[in-house]
Write a protein that holds these residues in place. Structure first.
Motif, PDB file in Angstrom:
ATOM      1  N   GLU A  15       0.831  -1.210   0.000  1.00 54.23           N
ATOM      2  CA  GLU A  15       0.000   0.000   0.000  1.00 54.23           C
ATOM      3  C   GLU A  15       0.862   1.256   0.000  1.00 54.23           C
ATOM      4  OE1 GLU A  15      -3.836   1.884   2.318  1.00 54.23           O
ATOM      5  OE2 GLU A  15      -3.224  -0.171   2.743  1.00 54.23           O
ATOM      6  N   VAL A  16       1.919   1.265   0.785  1.00 51.17           N
ATOM      7  CA  VAL A  16       2.847   2.400   0.809  1.00 51.17           C
ATOM      8  C   VAL A  16       3.503   2.572  -0.558  1.00 51.17           C
ATOM      9  CG1 VAL A  16       5.044   3.220   1.758  1.00 51.17           C
ATOM     10  CG2 VAL A  16       3.291   2.333   3.286  1.00 51.17           C
ATOM     11  N   MET A  17       3.904   1.465  -1.171  1.00 56.11           N
ATOM     12  CA  MET A  17       4.543   1.530  -2.490  1.00 56.11           C
ATOM     13  C   MET A  17       3.594   2.144  -3.522  1.00 56.11           C
ATOM     14  SD  MET A  17       6.468  -2.167  -2.501  1.00 56.11           S
ATOM     15  CE  MET A  17       6.853  -2.132  -4.235  1.00 56.11           C
ATOM     16  N   VAL A  18       2.333   1.730  -3.492  1.00 51.24           N
ATOM     17  CA  VAL A  18       1.345   2.251  -4.440  1.00 51.24           C
ATOM     18  C   VAL A  18       1.098   3.736  -4.179  1.00 51.24           C
ATOM     19  CG1 VAL A  18      -1.089   2.123  -5.141  1.00 51.24           C
ATOM     20  CG2 VAL A  18       0.248   0.023  -4.843  1.00 51.24           C
ATOM     21  N   LEU A  19       0.872   4.107  -2.915  1.00 54.04           N
ATOM     22  CA  LEU A  19       0.593   5.507  -2.577  1.00 54.04           C
ATOM     23  C   LEU A  19       1.776   6.413  -2.901  1.00 54.04           C
ATOM     24  CD1 LEU A  19      -1.280   5.064   0.820  1.00 54.04           C
ATOM     25  CD2 LEU A  19      -2.254   5.831  -1.350  1.00 54.04           C
ATOM     26  N   ALA A  20       2.986   5.924  -2.668  1.00 46.49           N
ATOM     27  CA  ALA A  20       4.177   6.744  -2.909  1.00 46.49           C
ATOM     28  C   ALA A  20       4.627   6.676  -4.364  1.00 46.49           C
ATOM     29  CB  ALA A  20       5.312   6.288  -1.989  1.00 46.49           C
ATOM     30  N   GLY A  21       4.112   5.714  -5.115  1.00 46.40           N
ATOM     31  CA  GLY A  21       4.524   5.553  -6.499  1.00 46.40           C
ATOM     32  C   GLY A  21       5.968   5.099  -6.634  1.00 46.40           C
ATOM     33  N   ILE A  22       6.405   4.298  -5.681  1.00 41.93           N
ATOM     34  CA  ILE A  22       7.788   3.819  -5.651  1.00 41.93           C
ATOM     35  C   ILE A  22       7.772   2.300  -5.786  1.00 41.93           C
ATOM     36  CG2 ILE A  22       9.895   3.697  -4.264  1.00 41.93           C
ATOM     37  CD1 ILE A  22       9.027   6.335  -2.944  1.00 41.93           C
ATOM     38  N   GLY A  23       8.628   1.770  -6.666  1.00 48.40           N
ATOM     39  CA  GLY A  23       8.619   0.348  -6.977  1.00 48.40           C
ATOM     40  C   GLY A  23       9.364  -0.543  -6.005  1.00 48.40           C
ATOM     41  N   SER A  24      10.248   0.016  -5.199  1.00 42.53           N
ATOM     42  CA  SER A  24      11.046  -0.785  -4.277  1.00 42.53           C
ATOM     43  C   SER A  24      10.493  -0.660  -2.859  1.00 42.53           C
ATOM     44  CB  SER A  24      12.503  -0.288  -4.309  1.00 42.53           C
ATOM     45  OG  SER A  24      13.205  -0.702  -3.166  1.00 42.53           O
TER      46      SER A  24
END
Length: 66
Positions: A15-24
């Motif tokens: 969820e954090v990855m999706v919200l932040a738009g970060i792949g790692s």
């Protein structure tokens, strides 16, 4: 810099990855923590004087009641 390893719920990390738009996962969590710390510093910069004034009031002895 010292590194810390922690375990997090995979769903939370995704969820954090999706919200932040970060792949790692590592980069996403690091970005969130850095943002949280920066936000705290900005808040301190805005409210620091007021909090210091309140601390000074709290330090002064109280008048006896009654």
């Amino acid at each position: 810099m010292a590194k810390v390893s922690i375990s997090l719920d995979a769903g939370l990390v995704v969820e954090v990855m999706v919200l932040a738009g970060i792949g790692s996962p590592q980069d996403a969590i690091e970005a969130i923590v850095r943002d949280y710390v920066a936000r705290g510093h900005r808040t301190e910069a805005r409210t620091g004087l007021r909090e210091q004034e309140l601390r000074e009031v709290d330090v002064k002895p109280r008048e006896p009641e009654g």
